[in-house]
Write a protein that holds these residues in place. Sequence first.
Motif, PDB file in Angstrom:
ATOM      1  N   PRO A  33       0.833  -1.216   0.000  1.00 49.82           N
ATOM      2  CA  PRO A  33       0.000   0.000   0.000  1.00 49.82           C
ATOM      3  C   PRO A  33       0.861   1.257   0.000  1.00 49.82           C
ATOM      4  O   PRO A  33       2.042   1.217   0.350  1.00 49.82           O
ATOM      5  N   TRP A  34       0.253   2.370  -0.362  1.00 55.56           N
ATOM      6  CA  TRP A  34       0.946   3.650  -0.360  1.00 55.56           C
ATOM      7  C   TRP A  34       0.841   4.256   1.032  1.00 55.56           C
ATOM      8  O   TRP A  34      -0.044   5.040   1.325  1.00 55.56           O
ATOM      9  N   VAL A  35       1.766   3.889   1.898  1.00 55.88           N
ATOM     10  CA  VAL A  35       1.691   4.344   3.291  1.00 55.88           C
ATOM     11  C   VAL A  35       1.968   5.836   3.419  1.00 55.88           C
ATOM     12  O   VAL A  35       1.540   6.473   4.382  1.00 55.88           O
ATOM     13  N   ALA A  36       2.673   6.431   2.436  1.00 51.55           N
ATOM     14  CA  ALA A  36       2.922   7.870   2.485  1.00 51.55           C
ATOM     15  C   ALA A  36       1.633   8.663   2.322  1.00 51.55           C
ATOM     16  O   ALA A  36       1.590   9.852   2.643  1.00 51.55           O
ATOM     17  N   GLY A  87       2.830   0.826  -4.487  1.00 54.36           N
ATOM     18  CA  GLY A  87       4.117   1.215  -3.928  1.00 54.36           C
ATOM     19  C   GLY A  87       4.914   2.192  -4.756  1.00 54.36           C
ATOM     20  O   GLY A  87       6.075   2.447  -4.457  1.00 54.36           O
ATOM     21  N   ALA A  88       4.315   2.745  -5.825  1.00 55.26           N
ATOM     22  CA  ALA A  88       5.040   3.671  -6.691  1.00 55.26           C
ATOM     23  C   ALA A  88       4.121   4.819  -7.089  1.00 55.26           C
ATOM     24  O   ALA A  88       2.897   4.668  -7.125  1.00 55.26           O
ATOM     25  N   SER A  89       4.696   5.969  -7.388  1.00 55.60           N
ATOM     26  CA  SER A  89       3.917   7.122  -7.828  1.00 55.60           C
ATOM     27  C   SER A  89       3.482   6.930  -9.280  1.00 55.60           C
ATOM     28  O   SER A  89       3.997   6.067  -9.999  1.00 55.60           O
ATOM     29  N   ALA A 126     -10.335  -3.718 -10.278  1.00 53.66           N
ATOM     30  CA  ALA A 126     -10.423  -3.566  -8.824  1.00 53.66           C
ATOM     31  C   ALA A 126      -9.071  -3.834  -8.193  1.00 53.66           C
ATOM     32  O   ALA A 126      -8.119  -4.266  -8.852  1.00 53.66           O
ATOM     33  N   GLY A 127      -8.998  -3.548  -6.883  1.00 52.57           N
ATOM     34  CA  GLY A 127      -7.814  -3.894  -6.116  1.00 52.57           C
ATOM     35  C   GLY A 127      -6.654  -2.941  -6.289  1.00 52.57           C
ATOM     36  O   GLY A 127      -6.816  -1.758  -6.604  1.00 52.57           O
ATOM     37  N   MET A 128      -5.447  -3.460  -6.108  1.00 59.39           N
ATOM     38  CA  MET A 128      -4.222  -2.669  -6.143  1.00 59.39           C
ATOM     39  C   MET A 128      -3.154  -3.305  -7.032  1.00 59.39           C
ATOM     40  O   MET A 128      -1.977  -2.959  -6.944  1.00 59.39           O
TER      41      MET A 128
END
Length: 466
Positions: A124-127, A446-448, A398-400
């Motif tokens: 996930p994007w924790v930032a 996990g990436a921009s 859907a999802g990530m």
Amino acid sequence: MDLPLTADRAGPASLTVQIVGQLRTAMTDGRLVAGERLPSSRVLATALGVSRTVVTGAYAQLFAEGWTEGRHGSGTYVADGASRAGMADGVDGGAAHAPAGRGQQAGRQAGPDSPVIELRPGIPWVAGIDSAAWRRAWRSAGTETPADRAEPHGSAPLRAALTGYLRRSRAVRCTPEQIMVTRGVAGSLGLIATALLRPGDKVGVEEPGYPTARAVFAAHGAHPVPCPVDADGLVVEALPAGLRLVYTTPAHQYPLGGRLPVPRRQALIAWARSSGALIVEDDYDGEFRYDVGPLPALFGLDPGVVVYLGTTSKALTPALRVGWLVAEPELVARLGEVAAGLGEWASGPAQRAVLSLIGTGDLERHIRRMRHEYARRRKAMTSVLGGGAAGRLLGEEAGMHMVLRTGRDAEEIARAAWQRGVAVATLARYFAGPVSMNGLVLGYGGASSGEITRACQALADLVTAT
């Protein structure tokens, strides 16, 4: 900003290419960091003694590649993640204009400390977590007196709060007596296996499917049995006889991404009723969907034959180690006894922090923000890989994560991608038996967006290379 840029009119490359290359290098070696504003095109053109058209062309190229971003009425800024990108190829200019700061020479194997663009799934994007909300949740947790005894079923206030959260977010209707707070999906599976399975019991696991689920069941002496999936998810009519339970991911099949349609959900419920087996429904990233409506959870169709699993790992961070299971009260009571005997329960402070996030509405606000953010990152990935030239995309609704099926050897592509600073997973690790499908599993948490664009351009080059 005083940038060390030059414009060599006698050089072999055009002035625009020179400026693009020098700015890329400044971003990757840390002289320009994410969020910094670049000079206006007029100011930079004057400083370099070139026409403004040269600079606007360079800025347009960097924007197209994802290195920069524009802010309406404010200017051009270094994009998030640009200082960690470092692509050796896959951008205009090739290796001759590779950004500095990669920590490697062109073509050299990336080491464990080399900067990579992270496209592996499950991150996930924790930032994106609101730092003020995060601090507020932990301050709230710290004001409470620690419990003086274990709570194997989980905090009563959290279980009560989860009834509302699950009803709003996933249309799962339940009472606090039907909820048990656990240490995530793996913790839930371990409790279920301990309470319900005997050595040698057959447990159905999707093929390809979640390797951790297979490992947990096998560690408790059960016999994981591969169960085929197709583009829609678990194939109910192909379920083998003699299963004690079946583990499934119907909202977004892991890893292929199928969404189990309602008729097949009903057929699975009917199969469980007739066979006496239990369905374990893992809703690991069910909060995130794009351009499609939500499908009803299996648990809502028949709570008597389904155990529903959820987690904060994808919605927030794996570091919390807080999840939940929802089942009939009798089964929850039995699982609570097992948890008490094993000393297996979620951290009290972490539970109180999650309770605060739910009670203040911060969790649901975060999920709404992430849904929009992941939609942008998903679009960045599909914009590059969705044309069909690089392969067929699966599970992008859907999802990530999504899967890129390709005719080329996926392991070879993954190794070459790592050399270019891109980390991907392959489908092979999700098969218990022979690998029957070739492809890459690509996460976009996990990436921009800019990193994803550059990484996918590199992957497309690798996949289509002859």
